[in-house]
Write a protein that holds these residues in place. Structure first.
Motif: not given
Length: 474
Positions: A169-172, A307-311, A313-320
């Motif tokens: 992970t990048v963060r965590g 779990y650690y990124l902004h919601p 961004y997480a919502s944007f990357i998951r469809p990808i």
């Protein structure tokens, strides 16, 4: 005395005949004669050169004889020498103030006032003594007593906690599980400081007797899920459990399905998050991967970073990730179906470019793509199995050289190389278990598309969906 020797010979013969010696040791207890007890244990642990039998006397009193039994390499030598042997042989006078300890009260006195070990237990059962010794504990026998003192003095070499290699992970938190089960449970306990976090011990494997910890949060998890997991683990009959994948295969809901129904992780924070969501965790001694049940298909497209990124961004990357997973599964088959049967779906300029590239290719599209996919799988396996510095060089250089040489020699089209390369890249974006499943299904879809075109591809996707969501519990 001859009767005792005869019983010992019978015991040794039974131990040799049974694959699991504990079957006959469960009902055998120690005697009060230390010599008889040592002979029994030596017969059971015959030809085990790493087992150490250390006999000495208590406080220089020849009437009270002691024996310490442990396995060299599994027990901590510093604790053995300083906190057990030195305390019993030389430093007793500091406690007794030169008062004589009788043979009858030696066991009680040693347990209460002499041993400086953090964890001790008593047992009369020979099977429990053998299992404790083989697990790294030490057994202390006292002459005149039919009870042994088990000292928790484990101290083998272990790998230190490092960064996660697969789920980076990048963060965590940057820590992962190791092969020591107690280290892993401590990492989990540091995340969840609650008395409701339950860690139950089980032992599986008739030969290996592997320690397994069942973890869950009482009050969050459904009790029937815990009972179901316990029943499945209790029904396992196998000689040995060497890694958590053994347990994963044996408790799987659908063994014939290519999609696993048990998830695994090497991250303590991810396991803690799963437990907080009502899952049950399984930690196996000797494995740096913990299991979580039940497994949801959506977990394949989650990353620890979520779990650690902004919601947003997480919502944007998951469809990808969903799109990448779909392309990883169907892109080669889609390419085969369009080029072989449905050329009208391509723009004219793109169709002419693909046709020009394929003029010198001697193979049909299906054979060409299958060959390139197999080459890619060979390079992937070489990169994984070889030492890391060599494997990276082989996978990168091999892909570049083979791909360029194949196009230059006219063995494959440049568009085919692009499709296979993009497919390989997308397969690394989601969970490794799902990627392995997609690798198998990808070949099936390619064959269907090569034989029936897009109709075959559609039928294959429908069968996969039915198999994934419609397979009953087996």
């Amino acid at each position: 005395m001859g009767r005792v020797n005869k019983n010992q010979d019978d015991l040794s013969q039974k131990v040799k005949q049974l694959s699991d010696p504990s079957d006959i040791l469960k009902d055998i207890t120690l005697s009060k004669d230390i010599k008889t007890n040592l002979e029994q244990i030596k017969k059971i642990l015959d030809k085990c050169s790493d087992v150490v039998f250390r006999e000495f006397v208590f406080d220089q009193n020849e009437e009270i004889r002691l024996a310490l039994i442990y396995i060299d390499g599994l027990a901590d030598n510093n604790q053995l020498s300083d906190q057990i042997m030195r305390a019993l042989a030389l430093e007793v006078s500091m406690v007794t103030q030169h008062k004589e300890v009788t043979k009858a009260e030696a066991l009680r006195f040693i347990k209460q006032r002499c041993l400086c070990i953090h964890q001790i237990n008593e047992t009369e059962n020979l099977d429990e003594i053998i299992q404790a010794i083989l697990s790294g504990d030490t057994a202390l026998l006292v002459d005149g007593h039919s009870t042994a003192i088990i000292n928790g003095a484990r101290g083998w070499e272990a790998r230190s906690i490092t960064q996660p290699e697969i789920e980076s992970t990048v963060r965590g938190p940057q820590e992962s599980f190791v092969e020591s089960i107690r280290t892993n449970t401590s990492l989990l306990r540091r995340k969840i400081k609650s008395p409701n976090l339950k860690i139950e011990n089980m032992f599986l494997g008739t030969v290996t007797d592997t320690n397994i910890c069942l973890t869950y949060i009482e009050g969050i998890v459904e009790q029937k899920l815990v009972d179901e997991v316990k029943d499945r683990l209790g029904s396992i009959k196998i000689d040995g459990i060497l890694e958590s994948s053994y347990v994963e295969e044996l408790i799987n809901d659908s063994p014939r399905s290519v999609f696993p129904t048990v998830n695994h992780t090497e991250r303590p924070d991810k396991l803690a998050a799963m437990l907080l969501e009502g899952r049950v965790g399984i930690i196996v001694d000797g494995s740096p991967f913990a299991l979580t049940v039940p497994n949801l298909f959506m977990e394949y497209f989650q990353a620890p970073d979520d779990y650690y990124l902004h919601p947003l961004y997480a919502s944007f990357i998951r469809p990808i990730r969903f799109i990448d997973a779909f392309l990883s599964l169907v892109l080669p088959a889609l390419y085969i179906g369009i080029v072989s049967f449905h050329q009208e779906l391509l723009p004219t300029s793109l169709l002419m470019s693909v046709a020009a590239q394929r003029e010198t290719v001697p193979f049909p599209v299906l054979a060409e793509v299958l060959i390139m996919v197999l080459i890619f799988e060979v390079l992937r396996e070489a990169g994984v199995r070889l030492p890391r510095p060599i494997g990276q060089a082989v996978s990168i250089v091999g892909a570049l050289v083979i791909g360029d040489a194949a196009v230059s020699a006219g063995l494959t089209a440049a568009s085919t190389v692009i499709v296979i390369a993009f497919t390989g890249i997308t397969s690394f974006i989601f969970h490794y278990s799902a990627a392995n499943s997609f690798r198998i299904l990808r070949f099936i879809l390619m064959i269907l598309a090569g034989c029936l075109g897009l109709f075959g591809l559609t039928c294959g996707i429908a069968i996969i969906a039915i198999q994934r969501y419609g397979t009953p519990k087996e």
